[in-house]
Every structure is written in C-alpha cells, then in structure tokens.
Write a protein that holds these residues in place. Structure first.
Motif, PDB file in Angstrom:
ATOM      1  N   PRO A 260      13.585  -1.537  17.354  1.00 19.45           N
ATOM      2  CA  PRO A 260      11.989  -1.741  17.026  1.00 19.45           C
ATOM      3  C   PRO A 260      11.800  -1.805  15.587  1.00 19.45           C
ATOM      4  CG  PRO A 260      12.506   0.577  17.590  1.00 19.45           C
ATOM      5  CD  PRO A 260      13.696  -0.238  17.536  1.00 19.45           C
ATOM      6  N   GLU A 261      10.818  -2.379  15.140  1.00 20.42           N
ATOM      7  CA  GLU A 261      10.403  -2.449  13.731  1.00 20.42           C
ATOM      8  C   GLU A 261       9.727  -1.241  13.218  1.00 20.42           C
ATOM      9  OE1 GLU A 261       7.574  -5.495  10.908  1.00 20.42           O
ATOM     10  OE2 GLU A 261       7.006  -4.873  13.069  1.00 20.42           O
ATOM     11  N   PRO A 262      10.030  -0.702  12.093  1.00 19.16           N
ATOM     12  CA  PRO A 262       9.398   0.597  11.532  1.00 19.16           C
ATOM     13  C   PRO A 262       7.795   0.375  11.362  1.00 19.16           C
ATOM     14  CG  PRO A 262      10.662  -0.316  10.006  1.00 19.16           C
ATOM     15  CD  PRO A 262      11.125  -1.177  11.131  1.00 19.16           C
ATOM     16  N   PRO A 263       7.356   1.250  10.889  1.00 21.73           N
ATOM     17  CA  PRO A 263       5.839   0.983  10.485  1.00 21.73           C
ATOM     18  C   PRO A 263       5.653   0.275   9.369  1.00 21.73           C
ATOM     19  CG  PRO A 263       6.394   3.469  10.956  1.00 21.73           C
ATOM     20  CD  PRO A 263       7.527   2.658  10.996  1.00 21.73           C
ATOM     21  N   VAL A 264       4.950  -0.694   9.457  1.00 20.04           N
ATOM     22  CA  VAL A 264       4.623  -1.632   8.466  1.00 20.04           C
ATOM     23  C   VAL A 264       3.784  -1.248   7.224  1.00 20.04           C
ATOM     24  CG1 VAL A 264       4.105  -4.271   8.015  1.00 20.04           C
ATOM     25  CG2 VAL A 264       5.028  -3.344  10.176  1.00 20.04           C
ATOM     26  N   PRO A 265       4.188  -1.204   5.938  1.00 20.33           N
ATOM     27  CA  PRO A 265       3.171  -0.596   5.007  1.00 20.33           C
ATOM     28  C   PRO A 265       2.199  -1.869   4.663  1.00 20.33           C
ATOM     29  CG  PRO A 265       5.646  -0.478   4.494  1.00 20.33           C
ATOM     30  CD  PRO A 265       5.533  -1.374   5.406  1.00 20.33           C
ATOM     31  N   ALA A 266       1.260  -1.506   4.143  1.00 22.78           N
ATOM     32  CA  ALA A 266       0.125  -2.278   3.552  1.00 22.78           C
ATOM     33  C   ALA A 266       0.735  -2.882   2.228  1.00 22.78           C
ATOM     34  CB  ALA A 266      -1.165  -1.553   3.406  1.00 22.78           C
ATOM     35  N   GLY A 267       0.328  -4.134   2.118  1.00 19.20           N
ATOM     36  CA  GLY A 267       0.533  -4.685   0.715  1.00 19.20           C
ATOM     37  C   GLY A 267       1.817  -5.256   0.588  1.00 19.20           C
ATOM     38  N   LEU A 268       2.605  -5.688   1.662  1.00 16.03           N
ATOM     39  CA  LEU A 268       3.978  -6.431   1.440  1.00 16.03           C
ATOM     40  C   LEU A 268       3.702  -7.557   0.945  1.00 16.03           C
ATOM     41  CD1 LEU A 268       5.738  -5.461   4.947  1.00 16.03           C
ATOM     42  CD2 LEU A 268       6.417  -4.716   2.814  1.00 16.03           C
ATOM     43  N   GLY A 269       2.719  -8.282   1.036  1.00 11.70           N
ATOM     44  CA  GLY A 269       2.724  -9.645   0.342  1.00 11.70           C
ATOM     45  C   GLY A 269       2.098  -9.428  -1.332  1.00 11.70           C
ATOM     46  N   GLU A 270       2.066  -8.235  -1.666  1.00 11.43           N
ATOM     47  CA  GLU A 270       1.631  -7.993  -3.012  1.00 11.43           C
ATOM     48  C   GLU A 270       2.517  -6.864  -3.668  1.00 11.43           C
ATOM     49  OE1 GLU A 270      -2.374  -6.732  -3.229  1.00 11.43           O
ATOM     50  OE2 GLU A 270      -2.119  -6.182  -1.425  1.00 11.43           O
ATOM     51  N   LEU A 271       3.728  -7.030  -3.730  1.00 12.96           N
ATOM     52  CA  LEU A 271       4.711  -6.170  -4.332  1.00 12.96           C
ATOM     53  C   LEU A 271       4.467  -5.684  -5.819  1.00 12.96           C
ATOM     54  CD1 LEU A 271       8.078  -7.359  -2.672  1.00 12.96           C
ATOM     55  CD2 LEU A 271       6.378  -5.806  -1.549  1.00 12.96           C
ATOM     56  N   THR A 272       4.701  -4.541  -6.297  1.00 11.22           N
ATOM     57  CA  THR A 272       4.649  -4.277  -7.499  1.00 11.22           C
ATOM     58  C   THR A 272       5.943  -4.636  -8.237  1.00 11.22           C
ATOM     59  OG1 THR A 272       5.870  -2.251  -6.944  1.00 11.22           O
ATOM     60  CG2 THR A 272       3.454  -2.082  -6.774  1.00 11.22           C
ATOM     61  N   ALA A 273       5.823  -4.493  -9.450  1.00 12.75           N
ATOM     62  CA  ALA A 273       7.159  -5.057 -10.551  1.00 12.75           C
ATOM     63  C   ALA A 273       8.362  -4.346  -9.680  1.00 12.75           C
ATOM     64  CB  ALA A 273       6.850  -4.851 -11.740  1.00 12.75           C
ATOM     65  N   PRO A 274       8.347  -2.877  -9.748  1.00 16.86           N
ATOM     66  CA  PRO A 274       9.701  -2.327  -9.229  1.00 16.86           C
ATOM     67  C   PRO A 274       9.981  -2.489  -7.982  1.00 16.86           C
ATOM     68  CG  PRO A 274       8.032  -0.788 -10.362  1.00 16.86           C
ATOM     69  CD  PRO A 274       7.306  -1.843 -10.279  1.00 16.86           C
ATOM     70  N   GLN A 275       9.082  -2.867  -6.977  1.00 14.16           N
ATOM     71  CA  GLN A 275       9.342  -3.453  -5.618  1.00 14.16           C
ATOM     72  C   GLN A 275      10.040  -4.767  -5.527  1.00 14.16           C
ATOM     73  OE1 GLN A 275       5.604  -2.727  -3.630  1.00 14.16           O
ATOM     74  NE2 GLN A 275       5.615  -0.628  -3.886  1.00 14.16           N
ATOM     75  N   ARG A 276       9.475  -5.591  -6.488  1.00 18.09           N
ATOM     76  CA  ARG A 276      10.221  -6.840  -6.583  1.00 18.09           C
ATOM     77  C   ARG A 276      11.575  -6.755  -7.253  1.00 18.09           C
ATOM     78  NH1 ARG A 276       4.962  -8.497  -8.527  1.00 18.09           N
ATOM     79  NH2 ARG A 276       5.637  -8.236 -10.671  1.00 18.09           N
ATOM     80  N   ALA A 277      11.678  -5.961  -8.145  1.00 17.47           N
ATOM     81  CA  ALA A 277      13.124  -5.797  -8.639  1.00 17.47           C
ATOM     82  C   ALA A 277      13.969  -5.121  -7.452  1.00 17.47           C
ATOM     83  CB  ALA A 277      13.078  -4.885  -9.839  1.00 17.47           C
ATOM     84  N   LEU A 278      13.398  -4.132  -6.778  1.00 18.58           N
ATOM     85  CA  LEU A 278      14.332  -3.748  -5.570  1.00 18.58           C
ATOM     86  C   LEU A 278      14.646  -4.850  -4.641  1.00 18.58           C
ATOM     87  CD1 LEU A 278      15.480  -1.070  -4.125  1.00 18.58           C
ATOM     88  CD2 LEU A 278      13.091  -0.818  -3.159  1.00 18.58           C
ATOM     89  N   ALA A 279      13.621  -5.582  -4.144  1.00 17.70           N
ATOM     90  CA  ALA A 279      14.003  -6.657  -3.223  1.00 17.70           C
ATOM     91  C   ALA A 279      14.987  -7.631  -3.799  1.00 17.70           C
ATOM     92  CB  ALA A 279      12.683  -7.472  -3.201  1.00 17.70           C
ATOM     93  N   ASP A 280      14.997  -7.904  -5.173  1.00 19.72           N
ATOM     94  CA  ASP A 280      16.195  -8.538  -5.742  1.00 19.72           C
ATOM     95  C   ASP A 280      17.453  -7.841  -5.735  1.00 19.72           C
ATOM     96  OD1 ASP A 280      14.339 -10.653  -6.275  1.00 19.72           O
ATOM     97  OD2 ASP A 280      13.848 -10.158  -8.196  1.00 19.72           O
ATOM     98  N   PHE A 281      17.366  -6.486  -5.976  1.00 18.12           N
ATOM     99  CA  PHE A 281      18.553  -5.929  -6.178  1.00 18.12           C
ATOM    100  C   PHE A 281      19.230  -5.560  -4.926  1.00 18.12           C
ATOM    101  CE2 PHE A 281      20.728  -1.539  -6.219  1.00 18.12           C
ATOM    102  CZ  PHE A 281      21.716  -1.767  -7.124  1.00 18.12           C
ATOM    103  N   LEU A 282      18.396  -5.514  -3.600  1.00 17.01           N
ATOM    104  CA  LEU A 282      18.842  -5.348  -2.270  1.00 17.01           C
ATOM    105  C   LEU A 282      19.016  -6.735  -1.594  1.00 17.01           C
ATOM    106  CD1 LEU A 282      17.089  -2.052  -1.066  1.00 17.01           C
ATOM    107  CD2 LEU A 282      19.533  -2.128  -2.041  1.00 17.01           C
ATOM    108  N   ARG A 283      18.851  -7.691  -2.248  1.00 16.33           N
ATOM    109  CA  ARG A 283      19.059  -9.009  -1.834  1.00 16.33           C
ATOM    110  C   ARG A 283      18.226  -9.339  -0.528  1.00 16.33           C
ATOM    111  NH1 ARG A 283      24.492  -7.109  -2.647  1.00 16.33           N
ATOM    112  NH2 ARG A 283      25.533  -8.082  -4.603  1.00 16.33           N
ATOM    113  N   VAL A 284      17.037  -8.969  -0.649  1.00 22.37           N
ATOM    114  CA  VAL A 284      16.203  -9.069   0.588  1.00 22.37           C
ATOM    115  C   VAL A 284      15.851 -10.691   0.677  1.00 22.37           C
ATOM    116  CG1 VAL A 284      13.727  -8.669   1.539  1.00 22.37           C
ATOM    117  CG2 VAL A 284      15.030  -7.030   0.304  1.00 22.37           C
TER     118      VAL A 284
END
Length: 376
Positions: free
Chosen positions: A169-193
């Motif tokens: 199953p998919e875990p709970p979906v947080p609000a705002g996945l379409g508008e990531l913060t700068a640290p979150q964008r960096a994390l997405a790049d670091f984890l190769r999302v």
C-alpha cells in the motif's frame, strides 16, 4: 579511479563536550572534529565506528557518499517531534528505516546506484539537506514520502514480482508534493527520486495549507492556562535545564496541535504508482520523439530549398584540399542526401553525386570518405 568515501556528522541541538570529542578521536585520528561536526574522507580503508551508534550517541545528522553510488542520509530527532508510528508506513525494505531510543527517533535513508555517473570533487555536504530535519520536526512528512518513492523505484529493480507491488500500500500522502521546498528538492535529487514517479504521486497530494500566523499572546495565554499543572512543571524544568532547541516547537505543537491537513490516506498500490509513472515516461518520450522528428523534417525541407548554396559550400571545402575540409564536405553531403530523400528527389542527388565523384576521382582521401559514408 581510487576509492572515495565521504562521512559527515553534525551536532545541531547540543554541542559536543571535550570528553565526547576525545572519544570520537579514538574512532578516527584523521577526521576533522569540532564542537558541532565530524568529517572525514577515505581513499582507502574505512571508518572504524558504526555510523548508527555514532548518531545515537553524539549527532543529529549524518551524510555518507561513495564513488560506487551510495547516498545515505541519517537524521536524529527528539521523540516528542516525530513518533515511530508516524514514520513506519514510509519504511520500505532496507532503503528507508527508522528506530527509536529512549529520547530520540532516528531515520536512515539510502539510495544505491552502481551504474550512476560519479562527479569527482562534487560538493558533498549536509548543508543543502539539513533543512528537512526541521521540516520533519514541524510535522511536514514530505521528506519521508520522497524517501519512500526513492525506495520504491529501487525495490522495483531488485524484485520483479508483480504480486508484491499489488499488495504494497501507499503510505499517507502529504500535502504539497507538487510544491517542494528547497531542502526537499535537494533530498529528491540526493535520493534519486524518479521525476515521473513524483509527478504521479503528486496527483493525489492536496495543496499545502497556508502558513499559520505567528501565535499571539491572546491566542496562547488560555491554551497555556489550560495545561495540567504537572505538565507545566515538567516543561519549566526542561527549560531551566536546557538547552533544548526543539522545546518551543514541541510546546507549540502541544498547544495548537499539528495541522490536520498535512496528509491524506494513501489509496494507491505500489504497482499503480509504478505503472502510472511508466505510462507518463513513455508519453513524454513519444512527445520528445515526435518533436524531434518534426524539427528534423523542417530542417531537411529548409536544406532542400537552399540545395544549390550547399553544393557550392561542398565544392569550396573540397577545393581546400585539407582533411578537415573533406570531413566538412562529407557531413554536408550526408545532410543533403537526407534532404533530397525527404523531398522525393533521390535521383537528382545521385546524379549530382556521380558527377562530383567523377570530377574528384583523383582525390583518394575524399573518395575514401565518400565510400565510408555510403555516398556512391
């Protein structure tokens, strides 16, 4: 290429004591150790300490990067700011893990890509990522969902059992996945999302609620008055013993509550997300191929319209009697061949090409290049 491993640890909530730094020095004689950090680079050998144990005892964040594709981020947060039951739905295989000590919750986020390109002298640092720790402490679960997406893509490569994905199953979906913060964008790049997987996931993510205004005395006074005396005494004691950088955040959460609309229940399976991402990826690839084909057709049409000018350029290059000029002439001839074919005038091209070969048959270097590119 020699081996490369980079270790960085940061103490954020409380500096290291002299005794703690001495104990860390016993782990590594070469590391740069300060009151708030421990960093070391290895081109041979390895860290003798256990990063998990080091994080539990001394630090609040850890970054690990290697030139064989390992990216690892570990975070330690006070248990009052993030609980294990909140985190567990986002844990997947060995890529996202969480555990708790008596005082803290710890996260271990890992991405492996042995086939990835290694950038030597890259800016390996916690600086761009460290902001996700405060975001998690403030109830923003987007970093956890990003780590789950990274783990899901890696899991797909490791296990091709479709039934497993259907039952995951998919875990709970947080609000705002379409508008990531700068640290979150960096994390997405670091984890190769995967970008397509993130786009698919964001379709079920509600907008982020507007930031609440700074609390006022009028708002907080009755909330504080309503706290049980025992709880007030415990908070005052912790404040007096300090420092606890997260104490204010914890208290505000206790008084005002965590925003209710931070996440919605996950309703999709892992298989659905992966299939939707594959569809999105294929659609984008098809659009790109169509755009390239259209641009190529336009280019060939334009080239065919000015063919006489191109033939003159070819003659000028050949007249130079230089190797580089011959190569330029052949490149233009290949393009002209495609342009004539695109406009249905193959016979005209081959007639001109035959004449050119006859005129320059005593230029073996040129003829060799023409033959090599099937310009006969």
């Amino acid at each position: 290429m020699s081996e490369y491993q980079y270790y960085e640890f940061q103490a954020l909530d409380q500096p290291l004591s002299r005794e703690e730094r001495d104990r860390l020095r016993a782990i590594s004689t070469r590391a740069v150790i300060t009151a708030t950090s421990f960093t070391n680079t290895y081109n041979w050998g390895d860290l003798s300490g256990n990063p998990r144990r080091m994080l539990e005892r001394y630090f609040d964040a850890h970054l690990y990067v290697t030139n064989w594709g390992t990216h690892r981020l570990m975070l330690r947060l006070p248990r009052q700011s993030l609980t294990l039951p909140m985190v567990k739905p986002y844990c997947l295989a060995h890529h996202v893990d969480a555990w708790a000590t008596r005082t803290h919750l710890l996260l271990d986020l890992t991405s492996e890509d042995e086939g990835g390109d290694w950038v030597e002298d890259a800016d390996d640092s916690l600086a761009a990522l460290i902001g996700v720790r405060d975001e998690l402490a403030n109830g923003d679960l987007r970093p956890l969902y990003l780590a789950w997406l990274s783990a899901l893509a890696a899991w797909e490569l490791e296990d091709d059992n479709e039934d497993v994905y259907q039952s995951c199953p998919e875990p709970p979906v947080p609000a705002g996945l379409g508008e990531l913060t700068a640290p979150q964008r960096a994390l997405a790049d670091f984890l190769r999302v995967d970008a397509d997987l993130l786009t698919t996931a964001a379709q079920a993510s509600p907008p982020r609620p507007r930031k609440s205004a700074r609390p006022t005395k009028k708002e907080l006074a009755p909330l504080i008055e309503a706290l049980p005396e025992k709880e007030k005494d415990a908070l005052l004691l912790r404040l007096a013993l300090g420092p606890e950088p997260q104490l204010r955040t914890e208290l505000l959460h206790r008084l005002r509550g965590t925003p209710a609309a931070t996440a919605v229940p996950g309703r999709r399976s892992a298989a659905h997300l992966l299939d939707s991402a594959h569809t999105l990826r294929n659609e984008r690839r098809q659009r790109a191929e169509h755009e390239q084909a259209t641009a190529r057709a336009q280019h060939l049409t334009t080239l065919a319209d000015k063919a006489e000018s191109v033939w003159q350029q070819i003659e000028a290059h050949i007249a130079a009697k230089k190797t580089a000029a011959y190569d330029q002439a052949v490149t233009l001839l290949v393009e002209l061949r495609d342009a004539y074919a695109h406009t249905g005038r193959d016979a005209d091209f081959h007639q001109r090409l035959t004449g050119l070969r006859e005129d320059y048959q005593r230029r073996p270097a040129l003829i060799h290049r023409l033959d090599r590119h099937s310009l006969r």
